[in-house]
Design a protein around this motif. Structure first.
Motif, PDB file in Angstrom:
ATOM      1  N   GLY A  97      -4.659  10.464   1.848  1.00 26.48           N
ATOM      2  CA  GLY A  97      -5.447  10.916   0.727  1.00 26.48           C
ATOM      3  C   GLY A  97      -5.173  10.042  -0.483  1.00 26.48           C
ATOM      4  N   PRO A  98      -5.659  10.433  -1.659  1.00 21.70           N
ATOM      5  CA  PRO A  98      -5.487   9.610  -2.862  1.00 21.70           C
ATOM      6  C   PRO A  98      -4.037   9.191  -3.075  1.00 21.70           C
ATOM      7  N   ASP A  99      -3.827   7.881  -3.239  1.00 24.32           N
ATOM      8  CA  ASP A  99      -2.486   7.321  -3.421  1.00 24.32           C
ATOM      9  C   ASP A  99      -2.627   6.124  -4.359  1.00 24.32           C
ATOM     10  N   ALA A 100      -2.286   6.327  -5.625  1.00 22.73           N
ATOM     11  CA  ALA A 100      -2.503   5.294  -6.637  1.00 22.73           C
ATOM     12  C   ALA A 100      -1.756   3.999  -6.311  1.00 22.73           C
ATOM     13  N   LYS A 101      -0.520   4.113  -5.801  1.00 19.55           N
ATOM     14  CA  LYS A 101       0.261   2.909  -5.506  1.00 19.55           C
ATOM     15  C   LYS A 101      -0.361   2.109  -4.367  1.00 19.55           C
ATOM     16  N   LEU A 102      -0.779   2.805  -3.305  1.00 15.90           N
ATOM     17  CA  LEU A 102      -1.393   2.114  -2.181  1.00 15.90           C
ATOM     18  C   LEU A 102      -2.728   1.498  -2.584  1.00 15.90           C
ATOM     19  N   GLU A 103      -3.525   2.225  -3.349  1.00 14.49           N
ATOM     20  CA  GLU A 103      -4.806   1.678  -3.804  1.00 14.49           C
ATOM     21  C   GLU A 103      -4.581   0.480  -4.720  1.00 14.49           C
ATOM     22  N   GLY A 104      -3.500   0.541  -5.514  1.00 13.32           N
ATOM     23  CA  GLY A 104      -3.176  -0.601  -6.358  1.00 13.32           C
ATOM     24  C   GLY A 104      -2.839  -1.830  -5.533  1.00 13.32           C
ATOM     25  N   ARG A 105      -2.117  -1.650  -4.434  1.00 11.80           N
ATOM     26  CA  ARG A 105      -1.784  -2.783  -3.561  1.00 11.80           C
ATOM     27  C   ARG A 105      -3.047  -3.369  -2.922  1.00 11.80           C
ATOM     28  N   ILE A 106      -3.958  -2.501  -2.509  1.00 13.52           N
ATOM     29  CA  ILE A 106      -5.213  -2.984  -1.921  1.00 13.52           C
ATOM     30  C   ILE A 106      -5.959  -3.857  -2.927  1.00 13.52           C
ATOM     31  N   LYS A 107      -6.078  -3.369  -4.168  1.00 17.70           N
ATOM     32  CA  LYS A 107      -6.767  -4.142  -5.208  1.00 17.70           C
ATOM     33  C   LYS A 107      -6.018  -5.442  -5.511  1.00 17.70           C
ATOM     34  N   ALA A 108      -4.677  -5.374  -5.502  1.00 16.20           N
ATOM     35  CA  ALA A 108      -3.874  -6.556  -5.825  1.00 16.20           C
ATOM     36  C   ALA A 108      -4.057  -7.650  -4.771  1.00 16.20           C
ATOM     37  N   PHE A 109      -4.112  -7.282  -3.498  1.00 14.90           N
ATOM     38  CA  PHE A 109      -4.332  -8.270  -2.437  1.00 14.90           C
ATOM     39  C   PHE A 109      -5.697  -8.950  -2.614  1.00 14.90           C
ATOM     40  N   GLU A 110      -6.712  -8.163  -2.937  1.00 15.87           N
ATOM     41  CA  GLU A 110      -8.038  -8.735  -3.135  1.00 15.87           C
ATOM     42  C   GLU A 110      -8.056  -9.688  -4.318  1.00 15.87           C
ATOM     43  N   LEU A 111      -7.423  -9.264  -5.429  1.00 13.60           N
ATOM     44  CA  LEU A 111      -7.386 -10.107  -6.619  1.00 13.60           C
ATOM     45  C   LEU A 111      -6.615 -11.393  -6.349  1.00 13.60           C
ATOM     46  N   ALA A 112      -5.475 -11.286  -5.652  1.00 14.33           N
ATOM     47  CA  ALA A 112      -4.676 -12.476  -5.341  1.00 14.33           C
ATOM     48  C   ALA A 112      -5.483 -13.468  -4.510  1.00 14.33           C
ATOM     49  N   TYR A 113      -6.281 -12.953  -3.594  1.00 11.88           N
ATOM     50  CA  TYR A 113      -7.127 -13.827  -2.773  1.00 11.88           C
ATOM     51  C   TYR A 113      -8.134 -14.581  -3.655  1.00 11.88           C
ATOM     52  N   ARG A 114      -8.763 -13.874  -4.576  1.00 10.66           N
ATOM     53  CA  ARG A 114      -9.768 -14.517  -5.439  1.00 10.66           C
ATOM     54  C   ARG A 114      -9.112 -15.465  -6.436  1.00 10.66           C
ATOM     55  N   MET A 115      -7.885 -15.137  -6.887  1.00  8.25           N
ATOM     56  CA  MET A 115      -7.207 -15.970  -7.874  1.00  8.25           C
ATOM     57  C   MET A 115      -6.938 -17.377  -7.364  1.00  8.25           C
TER      58      MET A 115
END
Length: 478
Positions: free
Chosen positions: A265-283
């Motif tokens: 269910g909702p997990d801010a830390k896990l969702e943050g990691r998902i977003k961070a991986f995507e951002l790192a890829y684009r960076m």
């Protein structure tokens, strides 16, 4: 017997008192159910960031600034030796302070100590600037000098947290994270909040942390105070375009994370990691080019002092700040760490410190202006507190949160003004005082955000950068 059976089966109270007695528990359960329902909804909203959390968001009202560059002087520069001239302090050198010192101060201090540096008026504004900042003095008509600053904490750790997060006692989101949360970033291939060579002491990463905000709003450190700017890079960003295999690996990793998220269910830390991986890829496609300053002209490198050993390190930081800001990063901080804490040898240390930062700061202001960026870039300069007008050990100054100087430039503030002042000796802010909460409220206002409305619900209450205080200082707005 049948009479009692009928009464309980039908549940018909005979009097109003009986009705209230029988239904009171039911009212309690209704209230509890409603509270639990609200708490569950609020918890889900807190934990789950909205779709595209870094997408550009509309401000509350028309903004005058789009981005912030914070030039942080870690340790606490002395205001009466830099940007606030005190003639009576010069006159009464060696005499006792003619009024009571604050109840709380760091160490034993002595008599009044005059500034060892000469002051002179500069520009059309006639602002007083000491000889420590000859290059910044040439840009003084672009500065809004805030001489009535004050804070609440005389210790570095608490004062740094108060400056960066609005609280000196609790872990709260930093001002860069709040700005990122409120407005998003203009460049989806870069973080919205970057801190270059940040300090590792006195709160460390709490000074650029997102705390209880979604992790995607966390500051991205580039190096740290223990590294030279030339050796500081966003880690694992090589400069090569991502290939198909890396994309497949990322998609597989994200699929596993998403499956885990579906289970938990909702997990801010896990969702943050998902977003961070995507951002790192684009960076990978954009960050290496920004970090590589070799394509800057020789004239620009000299202007920032990159060609000089004394100014090279901070010059690189300031140049990087311009490059990141130019590409849409919402909040960039550069830190001169940890050098301004002049408990002794103020003459030697402040002289060396100012040599390292004066030319790069002036270059940043000139560069932003000639690129037409200063008008919507808010530049903020200062430390976590000032210094005492009385001496410590005969040749130094102790911590002083009761009154000190910071300055702003660009981004919708009135240029060429000095706002507020401390007393005749420089101990207490006495006129047009600005607390850190007021500074934060004014900064948010310049970026189109109402500090009273920029809130985040956590732990059952609404939080904001300015806590329960803060006042926009409209007198300094252009």
């Amino acid at each position: 017997m049948s009479r009692y059976r009928d009464h309980f089966q039908l549940g018909a109270p005979r009097t109003r008192r009986q009705m209230l007695q029988q239904s009171a528990t039911g009212f309690g359960w209704l209230a509890l159910a409603d509270l639990l329902s609200r708490e569950q909804s609020a918890s889900a909203a807190e934990s789950a960031p909205p779709a595209g959390p870094l997408e550009v968001k509309e401000p509350h009202f028309a903004a005058k600034a789009k981005r912030v560059i914070f030039l942080f002087m870690h340790g606490g520069p002395s205001h009466m030796d830099t940007f606030e001239y005190k003639p009576l302090l010069q006159r009464d050198h060696g005499k006792p302070l003619p009024f009571d010192k604050p109840r709380v101060f760091s160490a034993q201090t002595g008599s009044l100590m005059k500034s060892p540096f000469k002051f002179q008026q500069h520009g059309e504004s006639g602002a007083w600037v000491s000889e420590l900042f000859p290059e910044v003095a040439k840009q003084v008509d672009d500065l809004c000098i805030l001489n009535g600053m004050h804070g609440s904490n005389s210790r570095h750790g608490g004062a740094l947290l108060e400056l960066h997060t609005g609280s000196d006692t609790f872990t709260r989101p930093s001002m860069g994270s709040w700005l990122n949360y409120g407005l998003g970033t203009e460049n989806q291939n870069l973080p919205g909040f970057v801190t270059i060579c940040p300090s590792l002491t006195h709160g460390g990463m709490n000074n650029w942390s997102a705390a209880f905000l979604p992790a995607v709003y966390q500051g991205t450190p580039i190096g740290n105070a223990g590294l030279q700017a030339k050796d500081s890079r966003i880690p694992y960003i090589t400069g090569s375009n991502p290939d198909a295999l890396q994309r497949l690996e990322l998609e597989y990793l994200q699929r596993l994370n998403q499956q885990r998220l579906d289970q938990t269910g909702p997990d801010a830390k896990l969702e943050g990691r998902i977003k961070a991986f995507e951002l790192a890829y684009r960076m990978q496609m954009e960050a290496p080019e920004i970090q590589d300053i070799s394509n800057e002209s020789e004239e620009t490198m000299k202007m920032y002092g990159v060609d000089d050993k004394t100014t090279e390190d901070f010059g690189r930081q300031c140049l990087m700040a311009r490059r990141f800001s130019e590409q849409g990063v919402r909040f960039v901080q550069v830190s001169h760490s940890y050098k301004w804490d002049s408990h002794s040898n103020l003459l030697r240390d402040h002289k060396q410190n100012s040599k390292e930062v004066d030319k790069p700061i002036a270059a940043l202001l000139k560069d932003l202006k000639q690129r037409d960026l200063l008008k919507d870039t808010l530049v903020l300069w200062g430390g976590e507190f000032g210094r005492t007008p009385v001496s410590q050990g005969g040749n130094g100054r102790d911590h002083n949160p009761e009154g000190f100087t910071m300055w702003m430039a660009g981004g919708g503030v009135k240029p060429g003004i000095q706002y507020g002042r401390t007393d005749d000796y420089g101990y207490f802010a006495v006129e047009n005082k600005i607390h850190f909460h007021d500074l934060h409220a004014t900064m948010l206002h310049l970026l189109g955000l109402d500090h009273l409305k920029l809130t985040y619900r956590y732990g059952g209450r609404d939080f904001r950068l300015t806590d329960v205080a803060g006042e926009v200082k409209h007198d300094i707005l252009a």
